[in-house]
Design a protein around this motif. Sequence first.
Motif, short mmCIF file in Angstrom:
data_model
loop_
_atom_site.label_atom_id
_atom_site.label_comp_id
_atom_site.label_asym_id
_atom_site.label_seq_id
_atom_site.Cartn_x
_atom_site.Cartn_y
_atom_site.Cartn_z
N GLY A 82 0.79 -1.21 0.00
CA GLY A 82 0.00 0.00 0.00
C GLY A 82 0.83 1.27 0.00
O GLY A 82 2.03 1.26 0.29
N GLN A 83 0.20 2.36 -0.34
CA GLN A 83 0.82 3.68 -0.34
C GLN A 83 -0.31 4.71 -0.29
O GLN A 83 -1.48 4.36 -0.41
CB GLN A 83 1.68 3.88 -1.59
CG GLN A 83 0.93 3.62 -2.89
CD GLN A 83 1.86 3.63 -4.10
OE1 GLN A 83 2.30 4.69 -4.52
NE2 GLN A 83 2.15 2.46 -4.63
N THR A 84 0.04 5.96 -0.12
CA THR A 84 -0.97 7.02 -0.09
C THR A 84 -1.28 7.47 -1.51
O THR A 84 -0.37 7.82 -2.27
CB THR A 84 -0.46 8.21 0.74
OG1 THR A 84 -0.21 7.77 2.08
CG2 THR A 84 -1.50 9.31 0.77
N LEU A 85 -2.55 7.44 -1.87
CA LEU A 85 -2.98 7.80 -3.21
C LEU A 85 -4.00 8.93 -3.15
O LEU A 85 -4.95 8.88 -2.37
CB LEU A 85 -3.61 6.60 -3.92
CG LEU A 85 -2.75 5.35 -4.12
CD1 LEU A 85 -3.60 4.23 -4.70
CD2 LEU A 85 -1.57 5.65 -5.02
N ASP A 86 -3.79 9.95 -3.97
CA ASP A 86 -4.82 10.95 -4.19
C ASP A 86 -5.73 10.44 -5.31
O ASP A 86 -5.28 9.74 -6.22
CB ASP A 86 -4.21 12.29 -4.60
CG ASP A 86 -3.44 12.93 -3.45
OD1 ASP A 86 -3.86 12.78 -2.29
OD2 ASP A 86 -2.41 13.57 -3.72
#
Length: 278
Positions: free
Chosen positions: A70-74
């Motif tokens: 996972g990662q931070t996504l806009d």
Amino acid sequence: MDRLSSVLNAFRPKTSSVDCLRLDELSRGLLLSAEFSYWVYVVSGDVTLCSKKNGDIQLQEGDGVWLATGQTLDVWVTPEHQEKVSVLLCEYDFGTKALNPLLDLEWQWVLVSHDDVIAQQLAPLNTLLLEESLQPRCGSQAVVERLAEAYLVQMLRLFLQTQKIQSGLLAGLSDARLARAIVEIHEQPQQAWQVASLANKAGMSRSVFSGAFKTTMGMTPMAYLTLWRMRLAAQRIKHGDKNIAMLSDQLGYQSEAAFRRTFKKVLGVAPGAISSLH
């Protein structure tokens, strides 16, 4: 044992959650934990996922993207699609991230377009998963979790068949010759494998095998053998196997001391501190 089962039998994924997200939830972005893997599928509308690591990826209805970690996504949505955007988000737990070879991936996401052969073959399972997710019925949670796991395994299988992944373990297992050697390592880690014997299993010369293995897997055959052994050991210790002497013997080490040294060198912690791994 087949090439994918040789991994999944040791490191089996479980569904953590399956959610259908609407525009108001997506407008806040997606905060996806690095400890989990994700399947993001656009049920309706068009969206753009924006990542600091990988740039932007545009998804149409029916497209999906697999994120190994996972990662931070806009999330950006065009005005004409704001009323109908929805995304299915499946979260998978592979256990301790440092132990799972499926997560040793340089790439962060893999796009599966709606017109891709993979999407077409996933369509029947996709229909079932969406029906149970969008219209919950008695027992739907259990059904959805099992369907999501079956979906993931089928997707990974299709990644292998279509050679979708270009590096790492899934790439190695996609190569018929390398896969024969890798499965031997997975099934018989206690054997005193050498590059020559593994090359023979692969039906390749020693030099060609060594070069192809390192190019595809990112490490030498002997380094992968050692890493696989230590990960199996760590997995067994986590599941309650505390007899280190027996474990070291079962994994091909002539002494417990040699096993302990290798374990600490490869995983960074002693066998007794395995709970500190993430």
